[in-house]
Design an enzyme around this catalytic site. Structure first.
Site, PDB file in Angstrom:
ATOM      1  N   LYS A 164      48.709  46.015  43.500  1.00 23.41           N
ATOM      2  CA  LYS A 164      47.723  45.940  44.595  1.00 23.41           C
ATOM      3  C   LYS A 164      46.505  46.821  44.286  1.00 23.41           C
ATOM      4  CE  LYS A 164      45.813  44.828  48.449  1.00 23.41           C
ATOM      5  NZ  LYS A 164      45.585  45.793  49.464  1.00 23.41           N
ATOM      6  N   GLU A 171      38.586  43.717  43.179  1.00 25.01           N
ATOM      7  CA  GLU A 171      37.829  43.433  44.410  1.00 25.01           C
ATOM      8  C   GLU A 171      36.535  44.258  44.445  1.00 25.01           C
ATOM      9  OE1 GLU A 171      40.398  43.528  48.028  1.00 25.01           O
ATOM     10  OE2 GLU A 171      39.096  45.158  48.639  1.00 25.01           O
TER      11      GLU A 171
END
Ligand code: 5RP
Length: 312
Positions: A164, A171
Site C-alpha cells: 500500500k 499515487e
C-alpha cells in the site's frame, strides 16, 4: 461472518456499510457515539462470539498503537486483529509479535478506494499467515471490487502495508504529473480550454486513469481551481516510500520529487531560493527582488532568468 470494526470515519463508516451489504454482521465502535454501535472497545469485544475478528481502521501511529494494545488485553487466544489503516509497514511485525505472545493472530491490510469505495469496492493488499488470512477472507471478499482483481495476499506480515505504501508513492508521482501538465497548459497562450483538453484525454489516451477522471471532476466544479490554495499535506506514506528506497538503494526520482513538491507548497517564501538569488547576485550581479516586493515581477522575471549571464 461476524466482525468488530474500530474506527467509523470516512473509510471505516463506508466499509461497515459495504461489509453489511455483503451479508455479514458488523459491530462498529468509534469514539464518536453518534456513529458507534457500542459504547466502548470492551463492549465491542464482549458482543462478538469467539473466535473474534476485529478490524482496526484508525489513523496510523499512536491511535493504532493504543487500539492494538487495548485489544491485546481484551481479546483471547484464537482471536485475530486486522490493521486496515495506513500504518507504517515496519510497525506490523511489532504488532504481530505483541499479539502472538497472547495467542492472537495479526493481519495487516492496505486499503485503497477512498470515499468511493462503498460503491466501487476497496482494493486490498494484505500480509500475514495463510491461516490468519483465511479467518478474515469473507470480509476481504465483501470489500473488494467486483471482478478478477483488486485483492492480493501480498506476503508475510508487513507485506500488505508495504504494498500500500508503494501504491501511495505511485499515487504521489501520478498526481504530481497531472498537476505539472495542468499548470503548463494553463500558462501557455495557445491552449484556450485546458479543462476540455483534460476531458478529451479520458478516452483513448495512454494516460487515461481514475486520477485523470477525478481531475476532470475537480475542474468541472472549479475550472481554474481558484477556490483552493496551492498547499498539499501528506500523511507519511510518501516519506516512508522514500526511506524504503534508500534502505534498498533503489532510485525513486519521480516519487521523491513529488514528495518534495508538497513540502515546497507549504512555504510562503523559499529560503533556499533566497540563497540562490543571493549567490547569483554575488557572482554575477544578477538582479534580486526585495522581500517586501514578493509577488512582483521585476528584472528577475522568468524572461530575464533565461538571459545568459555576462560573466561569473
Ligand atoms: O491512502 C490513501 C489514498 O490511497 C489516503 O488518501 C492517504 O491519506 C493518501 O496519502 P497522503 O495523505 O500522504 O496524500
Amino acid at each position: 461472518m461476524e466482525l468488530g470494526l474500530v474506527g467509523l470515519g470516512k473509510m471505516g463508516g463506508n466499509m461497515r456499510e459495504r461489509i453489511r451489504r455483503g451479508g455479514h454482521t458488523v459491530i462498529g465502535y468509534d469514539r464518536n457515539p453518534d456513529v458507534a454501535d457500542v459504547g466502548s472497545l470492551k463492549e465491542l469485544v464482549d458482543s462478538l462470539s469467539a473466535p473474534r475478528v476485529v478490524w482496526v481502521m484508525v489513523p496510523a501511529g499512536a491511535a493504532t498503537q493504543s487500539t492494538i494494545d487495548e485489544l491485546g488485553d481484551l481479546l483471547a487466544p484464537g482471536d485475530l486483529v486486522v490493521d486496515g489503516g495506513n500504518s507504517r509497514w515496519t510497525d506490523d511485525e511489532k504488532h504481530a509479535e505483541e499479539l502472538k505472545a497472547k495467542g492472537i493472530g495479526f493481519v495487516d491490510c492496505g486499503v485503497s478506494g477512498g470515499v468511493w469505495g462503498l460503491e466501487n469496492g476497496y482494493a486490498l493488499m494484505y500480509g500475514g499467515s495463510a491461516q490468519d488470512v483465511a479467518k478474515v477472507q469473507p470480509v476481504f471478499d465483501a470489500l473488494k471490487p467486483e471482478g478478477e482483481f483488486g485483492s492480493v495476499h501480498a506476503g508475510k506480515v508487513g507485506a500488505g502495508h508495504f504494498a500500500k505504501m508503494v501504491h501511495n508513492g505511485i499515487e504521489y508521482a501520478m498526481m504530481q504529473s497531472f498537476a505539472e501538465g495542468w499548470e503548463l497548459l494553463e500558462a501557455a497562450d495557445s491552449v484556450t480550454d485546458v479543462r476540455e483538453v483534460f476531458r478529451s484525454w479520458q478516452e483513448g489516451t495512454v494516460i487515461r486513469s481514475w486520477l485523470l477522471d477525478l481531475a476532470v471532476k475537480a475542474l468541472d466544479s472549479d475550472e481554474h481551481l481558484d477556490a483552493l490554495r496551492g498547499y498539499a499535506a501528506d500523511s507519511g506514506e510518501g516519506r516512508w516510500t522514500v526511506e524504503a528506497a534508500i534502505d534498498n538503494a533503489v532510485p525513486l526520482p519521480a516519487i521523491t520529487a513529488s514528495l518534495f513538491a508538497r513540502f515546497s507548497s507549504r512555504q510562503e517564501d523559499s529560503p533556499q531560493m533566497k540563497m540562490i538569488a543571493a549567490l547569483r547576485n554575488q557572482f554575477g550581479g544578477h538582479a534580486v527582488t526585495a522581500a517586501d516586493k514578493a509577488g512582483e515581477k521585476g528584472a528577475d522575471s522568468p524572461g530575464a532568468d533565461v538571459t545568459p549571464p555576462t560573466g561569473g
